[in-house]
Each structure stands twice: as C-alpha cells, then as structure tokens.
Enzyme design. Structure first.
Site, PDB file in Angstrom:
ATOM      1  N   ASP A  75      -6.612  24.512 -21.552  1.00 16.69           N
ATOM      2  CA  ASP A  75      -7.018  23.845 -23.490  1.00 16.69           C
ATOM      3  C   ASP A  75      -5.564  23.952 -23.984  1.00 16.69           C
ATOM      4  OD1 ASP A  75      -8.059  23.911 -26.142  1.00 16.69           O
ATOM      5  OD2 ASP A  75      -7.414  26.094 -25.964  1.00 16.69           O
ATOM      6  N   ASP A  87      -4.871  24.413 -28.040  1.00 18.49           N
ATOM      7  CA  ASP A  87      -4.576  25.112 -29.364  1.00 18.49           C
ATOM      8  C   ASP A  87      -5.169  26.602 -28.582  1.00 18.49           C
ATOM      9  OD1 ASP A  87      -3.415  23.655 -30.814  1.00 18.49           O
ATOM     10  OD2 ASP A  87      -5.332  22.246 -30.863  1.00 18.49           O
ATOM     11  N   TYR A 103      -4.799  21.771 -37.304  1.00 20.67           N
ATOM     12  CA  TYR A 103      -4.790  21.111 -37.703  1.00 20.67           C
ATOM     13  C   TYR A 103      -3.423  20.301 -37.364  1.00 20.67           C
ATOM     14  CZ  TYR A 103      -9.999  21.298 -38.653  1.00 20.67           C
ATOM     15  OH  TYR A 103     -10.788  21.458 -39.006  1.00 20.67           O
TER      16      TYR A 103
END
Length: 202
Positions: free
Chosen positions: A32, A34, A43
């Site tokens: 993964d 973040d 974001y």
C-alpha cells in the site's frame, strides 16, 4: 471507467539478483502507499510533501535483494473527487521512486467509495491487476498495508496479507488481520518466510 489505472511500469534494476534457490519465496510483494510506504497526507498531489514511513527503504530493499518483484496498490479517490489530477498522482509516484527506487508495477484505483468499482480496496481488483501485470499468481503474492482494507483486498484476491498497524488502524482491523508486524522490515521478513500449511510441522 471501472478498471484500475496501471501506471507506466518501471522495470526493476537490471542487476537485481535472481530468486534464492531452495526457498518458496513469494512471487511478488505489493505495498500500500499512504500510511505504509509514505506518510498519509490526505489527497496529496505535492511531491514535496512525500515523507517515507520508518523502515520503508530497508523493507523495499530487502524484497529486491531476495529477487522478488515489488509493486504498489493504492486507492486514490482524490481523482474521482476532483482533488487530484493524474499528473499529480504521477508526480507523487516519481517522488516515491526517487526515494525508494523503481517499482515493477503501480496499480491505482481512481474511483470514489460510491462508484461501485471492483478495484477499490477492500475489493480485490488492484491486487489482481498488479498480479496480471507482473505475470504472477495471486496465491503466491503478499500484500503489506496499514489498514484492514489492505488485508481484506489481499484475502479477496487469494493473496497473503500482512498488516503494519499505525495510529490510524482500528483495533478491530488488527484483531481481524490474521498476520501483523510491528514495522515494515518485520512485515517483509514475514512476507519472505514461506507460509506453512495448517497442521504441517515447521
């Protein structure tokens, strides 16, 4: 568009060692992004705000040293929400690769939670797309992430999941994960250790 977005593939270094003989290593390890490889900045489209998580470089280097391809599977709903452009996601990818070296595949879900796609984790689409791109079976792939959706996506795809909890990880996610690690280097050590079928002696 309901398919995941496969970013331009960066090839592993030509001098990467071959898989070690005599060990049932995974065919690939997928991280993964973040909260796992880099700090979770919601974001984020600014490469200057990319900061590595503790142990990220050591962990990724250890996978490469074992001769195992590495990839990234990441939800990026900011694209669907109009908060990110594809150029920004690409720029962040390039910064991550400046810090960690090239990844064999990046599989990105550009959809929002309500879009009904099959790739947004915890659905298996990102993991399956990355495995197809690499030409490896999901059943011999390990996914490392920081929240329950990462482990659930791995499970749904038939892959192994390893959870590295952070402050954002809910206790229920830890309890349901099956395999947890204190940090990324430990997660990689677990990933590179062949799983032993239930009932079989080590």
């Amino acid at each position: 568009m309901t398919r995941p977005w496969l970013l331009s593939t960066a090839h592993e270094p030509a001098d990467a060692p071959p898989p070690r003989p005599g060990r049932a290593l995974p065919a690939a390890v997928l991280f993964d992004r973040d909260g796992t490889l880099v700090a979770d900045v919601p974001y984020n489209g600014d490469p200057a705000r990319v900061a590595l998580m503790p142990g990220a470089r050591e962990a990724v280097d250890a996978v490469r040293a074992a001769g195992v391809p590495v990839g990234v599977v990441t939800n990026q709903s900011g694209l669907a929400r109009g908060l990110l452009t594809r150029r920004q996601v690409q720029d962040v990818r390039l910064r991550v690769e400046e810090l960690l070296g090239p990844f064999a595949v990046w599989a990105v879900c550009p959809h929002g939670p309500g879009d009904g796609c099959g790739c947004r984790k915890p659905a298996p689409g990102l993991v399956l797309a990355a495995c197809r791109s690499l030409g490896v079976p999901p059943g011999r792939t390990v996914v490392i992430g920081d929240i329950g959706a990462d482990v659930a996506a791995a499970r749904a795809a038939g892959a192994r999941g390893v959870l590295v909890p952070t402050a954002a990880t809910r206790p229920a996610e830890v309890a349901e994960s099956g395999t947890t690690a204190a940090d990324l280097p430990e997660a990689v050590r677990l990933a590179l250790t062949p799983a032993v079928p239930a009932g079989e002696a080590r």
